[in-house]
Design a protein around this motif. Structure first.
Motif, PDB file in Angstrom:
ATOM      1  N   PHE A  27       7.481   1.167  10.068  1.00 15.94           N
ATOM      2  CA  PHE A  27       5.824   1.390   8.921  1.00 15.94           C
ATOM      3  C   PHE A  27       5.134   0.388   9.910  1.00 15.94           C
ATOM      4  CE2 PHE A  27      10.479   1.871   7.047  1.00 15.94           C
ATOM      5  CZ  PHE A  27      10.395   2.561   5.924  1.00 15.94           C
ATOM      6  N   GLU A  28       4.443   1.186   9.040  1.00 15.29           N
ATOM      7  CA  GLU A  28       2.641   1.109   9.083  1.00 15.29           C
ATOM      8  C   GLU A  28       1.920   1.026   8.149  1.00 15.29           C
ATOM      9  OE1 GLU A  28       0.647   3.052  12.082  1.00 15.29           O
ATOM     10  OE2 GLU A  28       2.195   3.223  13.506  1.00 15.29           O
ATOM     11  N   LEU A  29       0.810  -0.141   8.529  1.00 12.93           N
ATOM     12  CA  LEU A  29      -0.604  -0.316   6.948  1.00 12.93           C
ATOM     13  C   LEU A  29      -1.635   0.306   8.326  1.00 12.93           C
ATOM     14  CD1 LEU A  29       0.055  -4.111   6.226  1.00 12.93           C
ATOM     15  CD2 LEU A  29       0.868  -1.500   5.596  1.00 12.93           C
ATOM     16  N   ASN A  30      -2.374   1.932   7.526  1.00  8.11           N
ATOM     17  CA  ASN A  30      -3.221   2.685   7.741  1.00  8.11           C
ATOM     18  C   ASN A  30      -4.482   2.452   6.997  1.00  8.11           C
ATOM     19  OD1 ASN A  30      -0.384   4.691   7.850  1.00  8.11           O
ATOM     20  ND2 ASN A  30      -1.965   5.049   9.827  1.00  8.11           N
ATOM     21  N   PHE A  31      -5.057   1.661   7.779  1.00  6.54           N
ATOM     22  CA  PHE A  31      -6.665   0.816   7.089  1.00  6.54           C
ATOM     23  C   PHE A  31      -7.808   2.191   7.103  1.00  6.54           C
ATOM     24  CE2 PHE A  31     -10.210  -2.064   7.940  1.00  6.54           C
ATOM     25  CZ  PHE A  31     -10.316  -3.256   6.983  1.00  6.54           C
ATOM     26  N   MET A  32      -8.087   2.393   5.776  1.00  8.30           N
ATOM     27  CA  MET A  32      -9.374   2.400   5.688  1.00  8.30           C
ATOM     28  C   MET A  32     -10.605   1.747   5.184  1.00  8.30           C
ATOM     29  SD  MET A  32      -7.848   6.024   3.695  1.00  8.30           S
ATOM     30  CE  MET A  32      -6.351   4.405   2.541  1.00  8.30           C
ATOM     31  N   VAL A  33     -11.457   2.168   5.614  1.00  6.64           N
ATOM     32  CA  VAL A  33     -12.984   1.465   4.557  1.00  6.64           C
ATOM     33  C   VAL A  33     -13.762   2.150   3.301  1.00  6.64           C
ATOM     34  CG1 VAL A  33     -15.015  -0.174   5.361  1.00  6.64           C
ATOM     35  CG2 VAL A  33     -12.556  -0.228   6.384  1.00  6.64           C
TER      36      VAL A  33
END
Length: 601
Positions: free
Chosen positions: A340-346
């Motif tokens: 499982f992954e955490l996809n980062f956005m800013v």
């Protein structure tokens, strides 16, 4: 009970849910707001969430430092602090005559999701004359140095195997670092932390404590440890009902101890003032509750007698267990290590209130000495942690509140200047896109979050076919949001999706109104149409508050993220990859059915 809101609806929501933030708690436990548990642990000085791990160590092809035999290796493990200093956290035993040792001694360490935890492994050949001495007493400057390896703890736990092999390096006579053998590190959680029971409670014939209506009952469960009563869980409030059935509670073994540990189960009549009236109480262990379920019998509540001291009056009201399931409570690490992954956005605030970027007083000022401004600091610290959980390290980055090169004020534009592509490469790519945008985008306004939250929501919604993806949006702003209701509506819609939103407030603005977005007070957000958010997905932190307390921005922002992640996965019954289904104990008995409440899990 304490801390219940004066608002009736909000107060009743604050009753429900469980949150364990104790010294050995972690993302493995539930994280819905619970005022009593929060107060207890914080009053005892426990801050933050962590999981205890055991590190197992082995090595291959070590240097041989002995003439007539092989090296006698021992490993010393250090945590590297933010100031660069090494803090020893453990040593293995000494293994005689081995260049390929596998040490028995485990090294215990607290894994904290919200912190980058650099580790240093140093391997020594222990001199023969010290072989009968405990490893902890050995002076390292009297041993032969075999090599050193470094990594970040996150690099280990994100592997499917939770194992990482590192090259050992040693400096030769010319000062050049050369590889000499390898060390392999394996991380493992304690099994007990994953054992849990899911229980559905029902009551019958409760005493009525209200004059013009019926009681509004809820249950509170507590465990007694060393003379201190520790609240571990609460149900929601069932209004106007003397025969209530509550939504399932999930209790981990960390919360309830062993199956024989006595639990105090209290039934209260909810009062919006916080002065909840005791209806009755029972002392039962988890094992006793299982017997109530198997035998399909109730247990009478008791209450202290008002006329006879130390006497408990038996009541007509009874507690029933309609459902009892033993299960495995998968942890944050179970999901992350299985793929499982955490996809980062800013999203970065480009409103005029930040000040002219060319002025040293501006919040957007790029210091030529390399000192990070608040925006850079938030991007770097949060991104540095999240990047370990995102395999491709390509991050969407947007700005809002600025006038772009086409002369139009935009509340969601690509930070890299591209018309079609918002992704940049790595944390350094975000930092570069941000500083470059300050030369091409004119600061404007107002402060609107709706567009960027909508964009993040769209991306999260499009990924629903891939349940291993979870998204994290970081919004950095210097002012209070102008479109508050639109923002709330967006957050309520997003609460059903695999998305968490972190908001950092920079500068000296009054951010009190922003705290509405963060449902830490137990009152979930409600949209303009009356819909209540499925779960809390927002964490808001003012930068000045963090700096004033000498805390890390990333610690304050990310401490709730593992719990938000787990709440989503458990509410959708999404399990880690490559695991068996949890086992059910006994045959469940269906009582009166109620909707499932994800935040309870």
């Amino acid at each position: 009970m304490g801390g219940c809101l004066s608002d009736v609806r909000g107060g009743q929501q604050a009753i429900g849910g469980t949150k364990s933030a104790g010294p050995t708690s972690s993302a493995t436990t539930t994280t819905t707001t619970n005022d009593a548990i929060d107060h207890f642990y914080r009053s005892h000085g426990y801050q933050g969430l962590f999981t205890l791990l055991e590190l197992s160590l082995s090595a291959k092809q070590l240097r041989n430092m002995d003439v007539f035999s092989k090296s006698d290796p021992m490993t010393v493990v250090y945590a590297k602090k933010s100031d660069g200093k090494l803090e020893e956290i453990g040593r293995t035993e000494v293994i005689m005559n081995s260049l390929d040792p596998a040490w028995i001694t485990k090294i215990s360490i607290a894994y904290q999701f919200e912190i980058v935890q650099p580790l240093v492994f140093q391997v020594y050949d222990v001199d023969t004359k010290y072989h009968n001495m405990p490893p902890k007493t050995l002076k390292l400057d009297g041993q032969d140095f075999l090599g050193e390896a470094t990594c970040v703890l996150s690099e280990i736990v994100t592997k499917n195997s939770k194992s990482l092999t590192l090259n050992l390096s040693v400096r030769d006579g010319h000062g050049i670092m050369r590889s000499q053998g390898t060390v392999t590190v394996h991380a493992e959680e304690t099994v007990a932390s994953k054992q849990a029971v899911e229980i559905t409670f029902r009551c019958s014939k409760l005493d009525n404590k209200d004059l013009f209506s019926k009681s509004d009952p809820f249950l509170r469960l507590s465990r007694t440890a060393e003379g201190v009563t520790i609240p571990i869980s609460k149900t929601e409030v069932v209004e106007n009902n003397l025969n209530p059935t509550w939504k399932p509670l999930c209790l981990t073994s960390q919360q309830f101890g062993s199956k024989d540990t006595p639990l105090v189960i209290e039934c209260f009549d909810f009062d919006s003032s916080g002065n909840h009236e005791l209806i009755g109480k029972i002392q039962k262990s988890v094992g006793d509750l299982e017997k109530l379920y198997v035998g399909q019998v109730g247990e009478h509540f008791v209450i202290p007698s008002t006329s006879r001291k130390d006497y408990m009056k038996k009541l007509k009201g009874q507690l029933h267990v309609d459902r009892f399931i033993q299960k495995t409570q998968y942890s944050f690490l179970d999901y992350i290590s299985s793929g499982f992954e955490l996809n980062f956005m800013v999203a970065v605030d480009f409103t005029a209130s930040n000040g002219d970027p060319h002025s040293p007083t501006s919040l957007h000022y790029i210091d030529p000495t390399g000192r990070l401004n608040s925006y850079q600091q938030a991007i770097f610290e949060v991104g540095e942690v999240i990047q370990f959980y995102d395999s491709d390290k390509r991050f969407p980055a947007w700005g809002f509140g600025g006038k772009t090169t086409d002369g139009v004020v935009s509340h969601c534009f690509n930070l890299n200047g591209s018309r079609n592509e918002s992704e940049v490469e790595g944390v350094n790519g975000i930092m570069f896109a941000y500083s470059s945008a300050l030369h091409t985008v004119s600061l404007n306004g107002p402060t609107l979050f709706g567009k960027v939250i909508g964009k993040a929501t769209q991306i999260a919604a499009e990924s629903l076919h891939s349940p291993t993806k979870y998204f994290v949006l970081l919004i950095i702003t210097d002012g209070v949001v102008t479109d508050l209701q639109e923002t709330i509506d967006s957050l309520v819609r997003a609460s059903d999706l695999p998305l968490s939103i972190l908001i950092v407030g920079v500068g000296n603005a009054d951010f009190k109104a922003m705290e509405i977005l963060d449902a830490d007070n137990g009152k979930r957000l409600q949209s303009s149409t009356g819909r209540v958010a499925t779960r809390d997905i927002v964490q808001f932190v003012p930068m000045r508050q963090v700096q004033g307390n000498q805390l890390s921005v990333v610690q304050s922002l990310l401490e709730e993220l593992p719990g938000q992640f787990l709440t989503y996965m458990r509410s959708r019954d999404i399990k880690p990859l490559y695991v068996n289904d949890p086992q059910t104990s006994g045959t469940t008995v269906d009582g009166p059915q109620v909707p499932y409440l994800p935040s309870q899990m």
